[in-house]
Design an enzyme around this catalytic site. Structure first.
Site, PDB file in Angstrom:
ATOM      1  N   SER A 121      37.228  33.442  45.270  1.00 54.89           N
ATOM      2  CA  SER A 121      37.134  32.813  43.949  1.00 54.89           C
ATOM      3  C   SER A 121      37.600  31.370  44.011  1.00 54.89           C
ATOM      4  CB  SER A 121      38.027  33.582  42.985  1.00 54.89           C
ATOM      5  OG  SER A 121      38.187  32.872  41.792  1.00 54.89           O
ATOM      6  N   TYR A 145      46.068  36.389  40.321  1.00 53.30           N
ATOM      7  CA  TYR A 145      44.706  36.714  40.764  1.00 53.30           C
ATOM      8  C   TYR A 145      44.291  35.811  41.928  1.00 53.30           C
ATOM      9  CZ  TYR A 145      39.623  36.736  40.768  1.00 53.30           C
ATOM     10  OH  TYR A 145      38.311  36.781  41.161  1.00 53.30           O
ATOM     11  N   LYS A 149      43.464  36.692  46.036  1.00 48.27           N
ATOM     12  CA  LYS A 149      42.211  36.331  46.723  1.00 48.27           C
ATOM     13  C   LYS A 149      42.528  35.519  47.986  1.00 48.27           C
ATOM     14  CE  LYS A 149      39.326  38.489  44.414  1.00 48.27           C
ATOM     15  NZ  LYS A 149      38.246  39.320  44.947  1.00 48.27           N
TER      16      LYS A 149
END
Ligand code: UFG
Length: 329
Positions: A121, A145, A149
């Site tokens: 991402s 988040y 990743k």
């Protein structure tokens, strides 16, 4: 004709995974889906495609499925992916996205599967130093988040060095749109993404769109994002898979290289739907960078990726079609 590889698609019942499954099938690949259906949908998996309903941490189920179906490569989409939720529930994010991926990778090692395409991402960059963002920009995620990743990208590097894993990490900017062929699209509960929210508001299925912040240092004061069509993302996964022999370790940005503000997106939705999108100004959403636009030169140059559904109105049109189709379900 030489049979194409069989690909295990984790998260293949989710938004980006299910579009990639369709594209793999169209291109003649064998496909097996693994999804725990916690956020994905059974209806998103085409009839006749094996669906393993399991957590990616269930190494036994994964090894069994990979051996049974003769899996050659993995595309790994299964993840929880909401920035806000990751801040309030980091345990869920580290368990699913990091620990889960360790188990998945170990299942790959056990079955000698060495080709891996990973859903990363733009969140790995955090607040970017410069725009457009290229792959050499500093990696300093501002959310849990984004950190999950990035941690997986680092694990992939270590598995490549030690065990010869070949991988591509694809860093998506703002995935958007739905398959123009119909019958498939985004369906998150709750929906947090701007384009489906705006289309649903145009349809009168929800109230006014909250515009999160109008005091950013941009022309109209709202945040700018790089929206990239989910079918173009799907194509990039296949190109990345096919290039692993010549590019065995790579990270690529996926975006169109042009940014649109929140207000411009609402304008596009009004143009496409011919309806008014009610909106209200709201406070900034914590953690939102002002501008995120990709430089995707690396994947364009190296793999010849060329987005074909890059026009914002075209993207919105596919969401408009999909949201009306959902109403009829
Ligand atoms: N926005 C609104 N109102 C809404 C929803 C969104 O104003 O109701 C704004 C957001 O503040 C943001 C823009 O619209 O400026 C786009 O928001 P999205 O939620 O659609 O997408 P994000 O840019 O927040 O997130 C996306 C992915 C994440 C990924 C991130 C990378 O969904 O998974 O890009 O930065 F982490």
């Amino acid at each position: 004709m030489v049979a194409k590889a069989t690909v295990l698609v984790t998260g293949g019942a989710g938004y980006i995974g299910s579009h990639t499954v369709r594209q793999l099938i169209r291109q003649g690949y064998g496909v097996v889906v693994c999804d725990d259906l916690s956020r994905g949908h059974r209806w998103a998996v085409p009839d006749g495609i094996p669906l393993i309903v399991a957590d990616i941490a269930d190494t036994t189920a994964l090894v069994q499925a990979m051996q049974l179906h003769g899996v050659d490569a993995v595309m790994h989409f299964a993840a929880v992916s909401q920035v806000g939720e990751s801040m309030s529930d980091p345990r869920l994010y580290y368990s699913n996205n990091v620990a889960g991926t360790v188990h998945l990778l170990n299942a790959c090692m056990e079955t000698n599967v060495r080709r891996f395409v990973y859903s990363s991402s733009a969140a790995v960059y955090g607040e970017p130093d410069k725009v457009p963002v290229d792959e050499d920009s500093t990696l300093k995620p501002t959310s849990v988040y984004g950190r999950t990743k990035l941690m997986v990208e680092k694990m992939l590097h270590d598995y490549a060095t030690a065990y010869g894993l070949q991988y591509a990490a694809l860093r998506y900017f703002n995935a958007a749109g739905a398959d123009p062929a119909g019958g498939l699209g985004e369906d998150h509960q709750p929906e947090t993404h701007l384009i489906p929210i705006a289309v649903q508001a145009a349809l009168g299925r929800r109230g006014a769109v909250q515009v999160f912040g109008t005091d950013y240092p941009t022309a109209d004061g709202t945040c700018i994002r790089d929206y990239v069509h989910v079918c173009d993302l799907a194509d990039a996964h296949i190109l990345a898979l096919e290039s692993l022999a010549s590019c065995p370790e790579a990270a690529y940005n996926l975006g169109n290289g042009s940014g649109f503000s929140v207000r411009e997106v609402l304008g596009s939705v009004e143009r496409v739907t011919g309806r008014k999108v009610p909106s209200v100004v709201a406070a900034r959403r914590p953690g939102d960078p002002a501008v995120l636009v990709a430089s995707s030169d690396r994947i364009r140059r190296t793999l010849g990726w060329k987005p074909v559904l890059a026009d914002l109105d075209v993207m919105v049109e596919t969401v408009w079609q999909w949201e009306q189709h959902k109403l009829a379900l």
